[in-house]
Design a protein around this motif. Sequence first.
Motif, PDB file in Angstrom:
ATOM      1  N   LEU A 101     -16.030   8.966   6.837  1.00 54.45           N
ATOM      2  CA  LEU A 101     -16.497   9.972   5.876  1.00 54.45           C
ATOM      3  C   LEU A 101     -15.826  11.319   6.132  1.00 54.45           C
ATOM      4  O   LEU A 101     -15.365  11.992   5.200  1.00 54.45           O
ATOM      5  N   HIS A 151     -12.305  11.408   4.897  1.00 56.76           N
ATOM      6  CA  HIS A 151     -12.103  11.696   3.473  1.00 56.76           C
ATOM      7  C   HIS A 151     -12.047  13.204   3.215  1.00 56.76           C
ATOM      8  O   HIS A 151     -11.281  13.672   2.367  1.00 56.76           O
ATOM      9  N   ILE A 196     -11.385   4.887  -3.857  1.00 57.07           N
ATOM     10  CA  ILE A 196     -11.756   6.297  -3.765  1.00 57.07           C
ATOM     11  C   ILE A 196     -10.780   7.113  -4.596  1.00 57.07           C
ATOM     12  O   ILE A 196      -9.567   7.035  -4.391  1.00 57.07           O
ATOM     13  N   GLY A 251     -13.230  12.481  -6.129  1.00 55.76           N
ATOM     14  CA  GLY A 251     -14.130  12.172  -5.025  1.00 55.76           C
ATOM     15  C   GLY A 251     -15.051  11.009  -5.295  1.00 55.76           C
ATOM     16  O   GLY A 251     -15.935  10.725  -4.479  1.00 55.76           O
ATOM     17  N   TYR A 262     -16.496   7.497  -5.077  1.00 53.98           N
ATOM     18  CA  TYR A 262     -16.424   6.692  -3.853  1.00 53.98           C
ATOM     19  C   TYR A 262     -17.050   5.328  -4.076  1.00 53.98           C
ATOM     20  O   TYR A 262     -18.161   5.219  -4.626  1.00 53.98           O
ATOM     21  N   ASN A 283     -20.441   9.961  -4.937  1.00 53.14           N
ATOM     22  CA  ASN A 283     -19.377  10.950  -5.051  1.00 53.14           C
ATOM     23  C   ASN A 283     -19.321  11.735  -3.753  1.00 53.14           C
ATOM     24  O   ASN A 283     -20.349  12.218  -3.261  1.00 53.14           O
ATOM     25  N   LEU A 284     -18.125  11.845  -3.170  1.00 51.91           N
ATOM     26  CA  LEU A 284     -17.991  12.440  -1.845  1.00 51.91           C
ATOM     27  C   LEU A 284     -18.499  13.872  -1.786  1.00 51.91           C
ATOM     28  O   LEU A 284     -19.091  14.292  -0.788  1.00 51.91           O
ATOM     29  N   MET A 296     -21.367  14.456   1.015  1.00 53.64           N
ATOM     30  CA  MET A 296     -21.165  15.285   2.198  1.00 53.64           C
ATOM     31  C   MET A 296     -22.171  16.422   2.278  1.00 53.64           C
ATOM     32  O   MET A 296     -22.462  16.921   3.365  1.00 53.64           O
TER      33      MET A 296
END
Length: 449
Positions: A247, A250, A381, A386, A388, A414-415, A419
Amino acid sequence: MTAPTLESLTHQLLDAAKKAGAEAADAMAVDGTALSIDVRKGKLEQAERSEGVEIGLRVLIGKRQAVVSASDLSARTIADMAERAVAMAREAPEDATLGLADPTELARGWDLAALELCDVSPEPDPAALEADARRAEAAAQSVAGVTQIDSASASYSRRSVHLAATNGFSGGYARSSRAISAVAISGTGLGMERDWAAESRTFQADLPDADVIGRLAGERAVARHGARKPKTGAYPVIYDERVASGLVGHVLAAINGSAIVRGASWLRDALGEEILPRGLSIVEDPSRPRISASRPFDGEGLAPQRRAIVEDGVLTGWTLDLGTARKLGLASTGSAVRGPGSSPAPGVSNIALTQGERPREALIAEMGTGLLVTSLIGASINPTTGDYSRGASGFWIEGGQIAYPVNECTLAGNLRDMMRRITPANDARAHLSYVVPSLLVEGLMLAGE
């Protein structure tokens, strides 16, 4: 006749480049030795040794460049390389951001002894590596429920590198690695499940016992026996420490200068914005001793910098080499990486994410119902948006406890959103280049049965 040193080879390359008409140049020489032993069913399956020297030359003429490499160290080859590189550079497209570092920017006075990159112990005998691999296999096989061992290996490598350039830079270092791994299988036929354990260290004396590594591989494989698909829906997900660094990876890919220059990054407009929860930082420190990715200088001769890429949740900057920095009107972060046959590009080394205060077990208890991911496969990805999606396996959590192993499921999200919803545990391993603990991510979509 004494073999030429790596340093002398780089200076021969630079001299040849200038003689051939290059205006500027840098050269790299790499000497590598690798030894690996594989055993299967208590017998030696494969023994492999490789060693050799590779040389590379980058020449610049105006704002054009070319890179060539070879493994032949003869004076004739070096002269031919230089002539070929100069001819190629004259036909290459112009790039206004090309150029070596200014001499005032170059790294100086680094302390190799403090970095402890290379074990001074003798290269291990092949018999010692075979003994480690056998012990790892036997320990894995001794775990009740293990039906076979897919592989057990032990390896050693040592790599020396020297970089020199016409701007006056010249420096080199060596690094070593010793590793043991095992892959075990539980079940039979369509019900087979596999898992692994592996450890690698710069210094042989720091490597865990082969029995411990093999036993862990066996226990992990047995724990996965009887895996089935989990439920479909939106659930919290814990990424086990073994896979959590992906993670963070990314994020690092999205703030790489090459992606920012192309505009192909889901974080391209996020500089100065909060991309992680407050209190969390991502710090790069290339000077950590005994760590595999530490380095005294980058691929352009600049001093690497300890820096907070994300500080208190806020993205502070990009990862830049000289070329991407010039394209963006910024300064290099000392992050150039390269090989003998490639030009410099941005890349990170040692990364650490702020650890939490609680163990992974506490996060599992807190999540109630959800998924603990221990393995990821495949990837879809979108680097620009973003979005994922990844295949996953691991363990289903019910009532804050592990209920059963799962496989054949897909995680989606979605990254950028993911995050901002992470909660770290406190189980990161300090000897790794990426020191990232298990991570709880709220509200991912899970496709199972």
